[in-house]
Design a protein around this motif. Sequence first.
Motif, mmCIF file in Angstrom:
data_model
loop_
_atom_site.group_PDB
_atom_site.id
_atom_site.type_symbol
_atom_site.label_atom_id
_atom_site.label_comp_id
_atom_site.label_asym_id
_atom_site.label_seq_id
_atom_site.Cartn_x
_atom_site.Cartn_y
_atom_site.Cartn_z
ATOM 1 N N ARG A 50 32.754 67.221 43.433
ATOM 2 C CA ARG A 50 33.497 66.063 43.237
ATOM 3 C C ARG A 50 32.955 64.379 43.062
ATOM 4 O O ARG A 50 33.806 64.140 42.557
ATOM 5 C CB ARG A 50 34.253 66.425 45.349
ATOM 6 N N TRP A 53 32.776 63.667 39.502
ATOM 7 C CA TRP A 53 33.851 64.543 38.874
ATOM 8 C C TRP A 53 34.240 62.353 39.198
ATOM 9 O O TRP A 53 35.928 62.300 39.174
ATOM 10 C CB TRP A 53 34.845 64.888 38.913
ATOM 11 N N PRO A 56 38.362 62.429 41.793
ATOM 12 C CA PRO A 56 39.413 62.479 41.579
ATOM 13 C C PRO A 56 40.664 63.252 42.626
ATOM 14 O O PRO A 56 40.030 63.420 43.784
ATOM 15 C CB PRO A 56 39.705 63.347 40.995
ATOM 16 N N ILE A 93 40.999 65.785 35.593
ATOM 17 C CA ILE A 93 39.384 66.051 35.424
ATOM 18 C C ILE A 93 38.976 65.621 34.004
ATOM 19 O O ILE A 93 38.909 65.585 32.990
ATOM 20 C CB ILE A 93 38.572 67.545 35.918
ATOM 21 N N ASN A 115 42.613 70.053 31.565
ATOM 22 C CA ASN A 115 42.057 68.499 32.027
ATOM 23 C C ASN A 115 41.705 67.702 31.416
ATOM 24 O O ASN A 115 42.660 67.693 30.034
ATOM 25 C CB ASN A 115 40.835 69.363 33.099
ATOM 26 N N ILE A 117 38.627 67.009 30.593
ATOM 27 C CA ILE A 117 37.090 67.118 30.282
ATOM 28 C C ILE A 117 36.458 67.025 28.583
ATOM 29 O O ILE A 117 37.010 67.376 27.826
ATOM 30 C CB ILE A 117 36.443 68.436 30.984
#
Length: 902
Positions: A50, A53, A56, A93, A115, A117
């Motif tokens: 977490r 990233w 979020p 993400i 997401n 990414i």
Amino acid sequence: MPRPTSSPPHVHFFFPFFFYIPRLVFLCSLSQVAESQIQDQKLQVLLQLRKSWHNPSSLDHWVPSNSSFHCTWPEVTCQDGLITELNLVNLNINYSIPPFICDLKNLTKLDLSYNNIPGEFPTVLYNCSKLVYLDLSQNYFKGPIPSDIDQMADLQVLILSATSFSFDVPASIARLQRLRILHLNQSEYNGTYPEEIFGLSNLEELSLAYNGKFVPTRLPRNFTALKKLRFFSMPQTNLFGRIPEMVSDMEALECLNLGANPLTGKIPGSIFALRNLNQLYVYETNVSGSIPQAVTATKLNVIHLSYNNLTGNIPEDFGKLKNLSCFNLQNNQLSGGIPEGIGHLPALSDVRLSNNNLSGTIPPDFGKFSPLRRFEVAFNNLTGALPEQLCHGGTLFGLDVSYNSLSGELPESLGNCSTLSVAMLNNNGFTGNVPGGFWMLRNLTALYLSVNGLSGELPEELSPTFTRIEMSNNKFSGKIPTTVSSWRNLVVFDASNNLLSGMVPTELTELPSLTTLLLSQNELSGILPMDIVSWKSLTTLNLSHNKISGPIPSKIGLLPVLTQLDLSDNQLSGLIPPEIGQLNVNRLNLSSNCLSGPIPAKLENTAYDTSFLNNPGLCASNSFMRLNVCNSKSHRSSKTDRTLIMILTIAAVMVIVLLVLLMIRTSRKNRDWFDSTPKVTSFQRLNFTEWNILSGLEELNVIGSGGSGKVYRIIVNPSGDAVAVKRISNNRKSDEKLEKQFVAEVEILGKIKHLHIIKLLCCISCENSKLLVYEYMENSSLDHWLHKKKRLSPVSGVANNMILDWPRRMQIALGAAKGLCYMHNDCSTPIIHRDVKSSNILLDSEFNAKIADFGLARMLAKPGEAVSMTGVAGSFGYLAPEYARTTRVNEKIDVIASGWFS
């Protein structure tokens, strides 16, 4: 000898047990400590994940608690206390996948779909040794799929859809022998896919769909070897050739989707013999012939064969498909009737048979035995009444029976169809009143009733969901009710060519969302409302051919977005308010009234020279407006007459002299071509010479002109073949701009070739002029058909059987879109047109659209990269607002321009 004394039995039993209890307790405590440490380690991995990233908000609930609490988080699945699945779907993400994610040693499933990414394929996942399920779809991955992806040997599910992966699909994917599901659709692959994929014997689902940059190829011969395949999807992948008969070997096949490909030939009858097939999609291909008559695929529930060249009748056997829910054969050339048995199918919910040549009546049982949701049979030759029970199941939301020859009254049951959203009943022969409940359906937004024989009066009340009512060319009568002010959300109201009477009520001007109001050809009378300030959104107002009297309200001239105003053929009187001159209208008609006085100065323009005819009291300051000149006497003295005759005679002589000089100059210009050696640069194989072109540069061959010069239609050989020639002169200083446009057009069109881009055959250069020679387009431009071609039915006087009907409009729109798509996405250097408009969309003999006039085009340095220009180029009305404001050029300015065709 004495016998030994034995111990009591219970002593032998309890002594060993009590002896091991402390050891067992100790071992259990050690195990619990170890388990707790393991759980803490897994928790720390999740918390670190977490953090990597950037925390979020969607993972705010990932906070430390007790050692096993993370197994209750919705994104985490545990088995025996071990993390086996991470379902991280749609969590916003925005960062790459960290390598320590594989510290979760028991991870078998990882779903990161939907997401943002970025980056290349995450090879860090190679270390997740137990991974069997990987979904990376709907992200921003780019670059190639790595050639060593087969290191993930245990994968059973691989989903990489809707990403930006490019280049070839690597052959190494075919070495993932355990794959059951493989989805590679909708990416940026610009190469091909390995045929070895079709050797993955365990595949149950294979989707390569919507990869329009794949190299054109046939279906591989070995694709039918996938005996376990249930789902096979390859629409829009540049497949060509025939669908092989051996498709019937795929016994497990449940869904086959080969739509939107240039496939040809007939649909093999073996497809309909697949016992497990429940969905068949072969839409927008070029398959032809009749549909096989023997249909035995008993599980078939979706048939999607639209937009093809299928002919013949609809097989009666379709009425035996008890599981059929979606039946789509629209946009073909099918004839005959609709089989009665189809109306009896118990699961049928979606019927689409529009744009065929079907005839006969609609089977009356449609809707009686199944919950219909969509029923579309428009543009056929169907007759008879509309089935009474179409909404019997209470689920019908879309109804389109337009452009047929249906008759009789509308079923009363439709007035109780609360789910109905759009009803298109126009261009038929329906009679009688509209069922009362129709006007109050709580979900109905659009009602099309035009070109029928319907009668009755307008409703006092209307459902607030209505945004569009088209009821022109009927027999509706009575007054427009004053309760019309409650129709608050109405955007389009077309009641032209009816028998409506009375005044235009003031309440009608209180509709704030109204953009189009058409009430022409009725029996309306009285004066117009003076206060119309609520019409802030109105763009089109047509009240022509009525009996309206009194003055024109001055506040019409204050409507901010009004572009079309027609008040002709009434009894309006008085002055034209000066405010009308403030409007930026592209169509104005005030003719055939009783107006008087001078027209507003801003309307003294040749664009409006027919806008004021048959108003004897009107005058203008210039004679070219076809009106009396203001302040002139009706009877001139003979001296004045003689003076006028003298002036006209002198003017005539001057015109003749100028024409002679012009002819001499034109002849000299044409001779200049032959006095010098023209240079020809060809881009295609030519069936003519430059002298065929030069000899045809005569005024009688001129078919158009514009800012860059004249355009000629020239016959170049005895067979009657024609070309279009654009002539650009460069003998004036001001033509430096035209020279740049010439260079731009030659540079671009000389490099690109596409079905929907005008073909440049050659260019011819000489000392004083340059010629661009194009293929000739028989049907002129889209602008010609939208604005200049009258298409009225000889029977009804309305656009009933328009040449530019909706299928053809769709054909033109798709063609233009494909041309732009090629320019923006498929050229090695993207090309921005910058002047997309209806007059630059040319149409060949089959109304196929081709983009033309590249004089303002701009090549981008990189795909998607905006470029600043020193000035704004293009046509007013088609410019993207941000381009006009910032002069930044990208693909979007062409897209928004094409959306403004009118």
